[in-house]
Design a protein around this motif. Structure first.
Motif, PDB file in Angstrom:
ATOM      1  N   ILE A   1       0.835  -1.207   0.000  1.00  0.00           N
ATOM      2  CA  ILE A   1       0.000   0.000   0.000  1.00  0.00           C
ATOM      3  C   ILE A   1       0.867   1.254   0.000  1.00  0.00           C
ATOM      4  O   ILE A   1       0.606   2.215  -0.737  1.00  0.00           O
ATOM      5  CB  ILE A   1      -0.951  -0.024   1.211  1.00  0.00           C
ATOM      6  N   VAL A   2       1.907   1.256   0.812  1.00  0.00           N
ATOM      7  CA  VAL A   2       2.789   2.418   0.895  1.00  0.00           C
ATOM      8  C   VAL A   2       3.561   2.599  -0.406  1.00  0.00           C
ATOM      9  O   VAL A   2       3.742   3.727  -0.893  1.00  0.00           O
ATOM     10  CB  VAL A   2       3.740   2.284   2.093  1.00  0.00           C
ATOM     11  N   ASN A   3       4.013   1.513  -1.007  1.00  0.00           N
ATOM     12  CA  ASN A   3       4.749   1.618  -2.273  1.00  0.00           C
ATOM     13  C   ASN A   3       3.870   2.161  -3.390  1.00  0.00           C
ATOM     14  O   ASN A   3       4.306   2.996  -4.201  1.00  0.00           O
ATOM     15  CB  ASN A   3       5.316   0.257  -2.660  1.00  0.00           C
ATOM     16  N   ASP A   4       2.623   1.707  -3.461  1.00  0.00           N
ATOM     17  CA  ASP A   4       1.704   2.241  -4.470  1.00  0.00           C
ATOM     18  C   ASP A   4       1.453   3.726  -4.252  1.00  0.00           C
ATOM     19  O   ASP A   4       1.376   4.506  -5.219  1.00  0.00           O
ATOM     20  CB  ASP A   4       0.382   1.471  -4.424  1.00  0.00           C
TER      21      ASP A   4
ATOM     22  N   LEU B   1      -4.345  10.635   1.057  1.00  0.00           N
ATOM     23  CA  LEU B   1      -3.489   9.650   1.697  1.00  0.00           C
ATOM     24  C   LEU B   1      -4.155   8.275   1.677  1.00  0.00           C
ATOM     25  O   LEU B   1      -5.378   8.179   1.598  1.00  0.00           O
ATOM     26  CB  LEU B   1      -3.206  10.066   3.148  1.00  0.00           C
ATOM     27  N   PRO B   2      -3.379   7.194   1.775  1.00  0.00           N
ATOM     28  CA  PRO B   2      -3.990   5.860   1.847  1.00  0.00           C
ATOM     29  C   PRO B   2      -4.870   5.744   3.089  1.00  0.00           C
ATOM     30  O   PRO B   2      -4.608   6.390   4.115  1.00  0.00           O
ATOM     31  CB  PRO B   2      -2.776   4.917   1.930  1.00  0.00           C
ATOM     32  N   PRO B   3      -5.914   4.937   3.029  1.00  0.00           N
ATOM     33  CA  PRO B   3      -6.799   4.783   4.200  1.00  0.00           C
ATOM     34  C   PRO B   3      -6.037   4.246   5.409  1.00  0.00           C
ATOM     35  O   PRO B   3      -5.161   3.397   5.288  1.00  0.00           O
ATOM     36  CB  PRO B   3      -7.860   3.782   3.707  1.00  0.00           C
ATOM     37  N   ASN B   4      -6.368   4.794   6.585  1.00  0.00           N
ATOM     38  CA  ASN B   4      -5.832   4.334   7.872  1.00  0.00           C
ATOM     39  C   ASN B   4      -4.307   4.456   7.959  1.00  0.00           C
ATOM     40  O   ASN B   4      -3.655   3.663   8.643  1.00  0.00           O
ATOM     41  CB  ASN B   4      -6.237   2.872   8.125  1.00  0.00           C
TER      42      ASN B   4
ATOM     43  N   LEU C   1      11.763  13.521  -0.968  1.00  0.00           N
ATOM     44  CA  LEU C   1      10.995  12.318  -1.308  1.00  0.00           C
ATOM     45  C   LEU C   1      11.826  11.083  -0.981  1.00  0.00           C
ATOM     46  O   LEU C   1      12.857  10.818  -1.603  1.00  0.00           O
ATOM     47  CB  LEU C   1      10.610  12.344  -2.781  1.00  0.00           C
ATOM     48  N   ASP C   2      11.367  10.316   0.014  1.00  0.00           N
ATOM     49  CA  ASP C   2      12.099   9.129   0.458  1.00  0.00           C
ATOM     50  C   ASP C   2      11.111   8.168   1.096  1.00  0.00           C
ATOM     51  O   ASP C   2      10.689   8.357   2.241  1.00  0.00           O
ATOM     52  CB  ASP C   2      13.200   9.510   1.450  1.00  0.00           C
TER      53      ASP C   2
ATOM     54  N   LEU D   1       8.507   3.227   5.151  1.00  0.00           N
ATOM     55  CA  LEU D   1       8.593   1.768   5.119  1.00  0.00           C
ATOM     56  C   LEU D   1       9.296   1.214   6.351  1.00  0.00           C
ATOM     57  O   LEU D   1       8.997   0.100   6.797  1.00  0.00           O
ATOM     58  CB  LEU D   1       9.333   1.311   3.858  1.00  0.00           C
ATOM     59  N   LYS D   2      10.213   1.969   6.929  1.00  0.00           N
ATOM     60  CA  LYS D   2      10.911   1.500   8.123  1.00  0.00           C
ATOM     61  C   LYS D   2       9.976   1.373   9.322  1.00  0.00           C
ATOM     62  O   LYS D   2      10.305   0.675  10.283  1.00  0.00           O
ATOM     63  CB  LYS D   2      12.063   2.460   8.468  1.00  0.00           C
ATOM     64  N   LYS D   3       8.827   2.027   9.271  1.00  0.00           N
ATOM     65  CA  LYS D   3       7.871   1.954  10.373  1.00  0.00           C
ATOM     66  C   LYS D   3       6.943   0.751  10.258  1.00  0.00           C
ATOM     67  O   LYS D   3       6.128   0.517  11.155  1.00  0.00           O
ATOM     68  CB  LYS D   3       7.032   3.236  10.419  1.00  0.00           C
TER      69      LYS D   3
END
Length: 601
Positions: A152-155, A308-311, A381-382, A387-389
């Protein structure tokens, strides 16, 4: 066992040396630079002790030995870190139980523990020996937030990379609404030792005021937008506030679509117009934050509206990550000082002044905004910052085989963090008529439902109908249709049975404020929706859709609190209907509607 034990080097002769001197002496003897006697005299180490250390005999440390060896403690430390990363950290009691279970499985009996259960001193010593561990107050999050995955984060970042091309940091704005409560929380006080419930006289309530905050990636804060929970707005509620602040009110005290439109056109749009183009507006995906007027205004002014993505606001929203925390802490300090010399709830006339004092007291507000955009991987932009979280990222980078973790532990954590969605609970059905004080069984309720066939409740996937026990209609039980903002419609191939007077008319015969029946393409159940025409275009028309409410004796329609507006084609209209009768309290009755109510939502 003392909690702060220090070695007494003057108590015993063989403890007058340090570990560093012992290492130097052993090295000197092994390299034959010094003899055993000379090394003992130079470094102050007993000759017999140095001889044992050089030969490797009696390698155990002086004093009592640890229950777990270094390898076992390292594995336990990795286990604690892994559980914390997956969102299920262990407490002191959990750690003690894990050690007990481990010793029981190995068949080891530790005499220093009672029934192999360590005491609290073991936990204190374990945390002291492993500085990478520490105790913190955990923040509870819902499982839906924990279900955000790496995909989800990558998309999200794949789309964000395209949207942020050639965009200046000053033109990137993040917005979010928050509430300022009337509770300054608990404060540490000095009281008599042993008192369990020391009291502090301080008024506090559960009331709150909603405020929309926004800021840019270069650290510039927009004026706040205050929304009171009230029917009317008074002049004293708009005095002494932050510069440029705007005020509004709503029945619920939260933002609805109309208030969000006013915030966008009165504060966000004028601010973004002053910034270089292209511009970006980032926010959550609440339905009340999306409307046709905002989307059209963004398109006309070259503003890229990003959701933003949901949740995922706890890791992707800059205001949530680095700004609201310090701001709320300052608010509690200001509120505590005000309540120390005042009584009762904070009046609405005092709230703007307190909010202004809070913002002025936050000296790091600009740096917090910049840090929030950086922590969310937006500027610069990183995506790895986000993703580390996530546990997915840690799962792919850690060597679990080296840490001796079995796949079963990881599977359990995955199941606990992202469980399967439960089936929808059964509706409670019709109430049981039973005399007060008399018990009832399952057989009695079934026989009563079968005898009273006219009022029996039936639930099916193809029907949204139900019966209410009262004439007053509860908005909470209204079934929401699929969102109308997706724009997916299709003309009816096999229309349901309708009245002969309801025929598809030409586009020229429709007028604003006319009522029509349309059908969604995304709805596989073939439900129809009643709506009111807001605007006529050449090929499309804008419609505000209603929702069906089934009362005890009749069927009504109402407009939802968050308006469901969208554009549809003229060919997607099933029929036009006459205007309803307004029964007040947002309830309308169609007397000329001759459709199957099971197909209407």
């Amino acid at each position: 066992m003392a909690r702060k034990h220090k070695k007494n080097y003057t108590g015993r002769y063989n403890l007058k040396y340090t570990e560093q001197n012992l290492a130097l002496a052993i090295k000197a003897v092994k390299m034959k630079r010094l003899s055993l006697r000379k090394a003992s005299e130079k470094f102050g180490i007993p000759r017999t002790t140095l001889n044992r250390k050089v030969k490797g005999t009696h390698t155990l440390n002086y004093g009592g030995q640890k229950v777990l060896n270094d390898n076992e403690e390292s594995m336990l430390c990795d286990c604690l870190l892994l559980c914390a990363q997956w969102g299920f950290p262990m407490s002191r009691k959990d750690l003690r139980l894990v050690v007990k279970s481990y010793l029981d499985e190995l068949g080891r009996t530790e005499k220093r523990f009672k029934n192999n259960l360590p005491g609290t001193e073991f936990v204190i010593r374990f945390l002291k020996n492993h500085p990478q561990l520490s105790e913190r107050f955990g923040e509870n999050i819902k499982r839906v937030r924990a279900s955000v995955t790496q995909d989800i984060v990558n998309d999200y970042f794949d789309n964000l990379t395209k949207s942020l091309e050639n965009v200046s940091p000053s033109s990137i704005v993040n917005y979010d609404e928050t509430n300022f409560t009337d509770d300054p929380k608990k404060q540490k006080i000095i009281a008599k030792r042993g008192s369990k419930h020391p009291e502090n006289v301080l008024d506090s309530t559960k009331t709150s005021v909603s405020v929309m905050m926004a800021g840019s990636a270069d650290g510039e804060l927009l004026p706040p937008y205050i929304v009171y929970k009230a029917e009317n707005l008074y002049p004293t509620w708009t005095e002494n506030g932050p510069q440029g602040c705007r005020y509004n009110r709503s029945k619920s005290g939260w933002f609805d679509q109309q208030i969000f439109d006013d915030w966008f056109h009165s504060l966000a749009l004028p601010f973004l117009k002053k910034k270089p183009s292209p511009r970006v507006l980032i926010g959550d995906n609440l339905s009340s934050h999306v409307s046709l007027s905002v989307i059209h205004a963004c398109k006309e002014n070259d503003i890229r509206f990003i959701l933003l993505p949901p949740n995922s606001t706890h890791i992707c929203q800059p205001l949530d990550v680095a700004f609201f925390g310090p701001l709320k802490k300052k608010w509690r300090d200001i509120l505590f000082m005000w309540k120390s010399s005042n009584r009762g709830v904070v009046p609405k006339s005092q709230f703007p002044g307190l909010l202004k004092s809070t913002i002025d007291a936050l000296e790091t507000k600009n740096t917090n905004l910049v840090a929030g955009f950086a922590a969310c991987g937006i500027v610069p932009l990183d995506r790895t910052r986000v993703l580390k979280k996530l546990p997915d990222y840690i799962d792919s980078s850690m060597d679990f085989s080296a840490a001796s973790w079995s796949s079963s532990i990881i599977d359990v954590l995955k199941t606990t963090r992202c469980p399967e969605v439960r089936e929808r609970a059964r509706v409670r059905g019709k109430k049981i008529n039973v005399e007060p004080g008399k018990s009832v069984g399952a057989d009695d309720s079934e026989s009563e439902s079968s005898n009273d066939g006219s009022n029996s409740y039936e639930s099916s996937d193809d029907s949204n109908s139900y019966e209410s026990s009262d004439e007053e209609v509860d908005d909470n039980v209204v079934q929401s249709p699929p969102t109308a903002s997706n724009g997916n419609y299709i003309s009816i191939l096999s229309p349901p049975p309708i009245d002969s007077t309801c025929n598809n008319e030409s586009a020229s015969k429709y007028q604003v404020n006319d009522f029509i029946v349309a059908r969604f393409k995304s709805n596989k159940r073939g439900l129809l929706y009643v709506g009111k025409i807001l605007k006529l275009n050449e090929q499309t028309l804008e419609v505000s859709f209603m929702r069906k409410i089934i009362g005890k004796n009749d069927v009504y329609f109402s407009f939802p609190n968050v308006l469901d507006e969208c554009e549809i084609d003229y060919n997607d209209i099933v029929c036009s209907i006459t205007k309803p009768i307004d029964l007040r309290r947002n309830r309308f009755k169609f007397f000329s509607l001759n459709l199957d109510y099971d197909l209407l939502n």
